[in-house]
Design a protein around this motif. Structure first.
Motif, short mmCIF file in Angstrom:
data_model
loop_
_atom_site.label_atom_id
_atom_site.label_comp_id
_atom_site.label_asym_id
_atom_site.label_seq_id
_atom_site.Cartn_x
_atom_site.Cartn_y
_atom_site.Cartn_z
N TYR A 169 -9.68 7.03 -3.27
CA TYR A 169 -8.87 5.82 -3.80
C TYR A 169 -9.24 5.47 -2.13
N LEU A 188 -6.92 -2.31 -4.73
CA LEU A 188 -7.45 -0.38 -4.75
C LEU A 188 -8.58 -0.28 -5.48
N LEU A 240 -6.76 1.50 -0.58
CA LEU A 240 -5.94 0.88 -0.70
C LEU A 240 -5.81 0.06 0.18
N VAL A 273 1.93 2.05 -3.57
CA VAL A 273 1.06 2.72 -4.82
C VAL A 273 0.40 3.42 -4.11
N TRP A 274 0.03 3.98 -2.66
CA TRP A 274 0.79 5.73 -2.22
C TRP A 274 0.93 6.83 -2.80
N THR A 317 -1.83 -5.10 -3.06
CA THR A 317 -2.60 -4.15 -2.79
C THR A 317 -4.18 -3.82 -3.58
N PRO A 346 0.46 -1.37 0.14
CA PRO A 346 0.03 -0.05 0.01
C PRO A 346 1.12 1.42 0.58
#
Length: 135
Positions: free
Chosen positions: A91, A102, A93, A19-20, A100, A16
């Protein structure tokens, strides 16, 4: 916000946090070629600028919520900010093992067709996030 909701989701083989960081620090790489400027703090502005379908644009919004690395909520509007022209982009997550999940949604679409068209675009956006985060 009223209107139809466009939804998209994707599984990403990255944490995560990664991805963030892709959504925020590398936003200009995953937003349809737009340059994205923000510090990603609640109350801060977000500006998307570039060219879409041969026309220059500058879209604006505001960070409503930023809970790294789990939830990011933004407003978004194109052109003149008129009542009812704003969207809310969310968004979410969730860690899934080493990866992750999403989830993304955009409200404020005027018609079911507009929501469907937005979903197709947001699927491309999530695919770009996945590709960048997994690199």
């Amino acid at each position: 916000m009223p209107g139809f909701i466009a939804r998209a989701d994707i599984e990403v083989d990255a944490s995560p946090q990664r991805v963030w960081e892709t959504i925020t620090k590398h936003a200009s790489e995953v937003n349809f070629g737009a340059t994205v400027e923000s510090d990603w703090k609640p109350g801060s502005s977000v500006v998307w600028s570039g060219e879409w379908e041969g026309k220059s644009f500058e879209d604006r919004g505001e960070v409503i919520e930023a809970v790294a690395p789990h939830r990011l909520v933004l407003t978004h509007f194109s052109g003149e900010h008129a009542e009812g022209s704003e969207h809310r982009l969310t968004y979410e997550l969730a860690g899934r093992g080493a990866g992750t999940h999403l989830d993304f949604w955009q409200d404020g679409n005027a018609t079911e067709g507009a929501a469907s068209e937005s979903e197709a675009n947001w699927r491309r956006h999530l695919a770009a996030i996945k590709e960048r985060a997994e690199a």
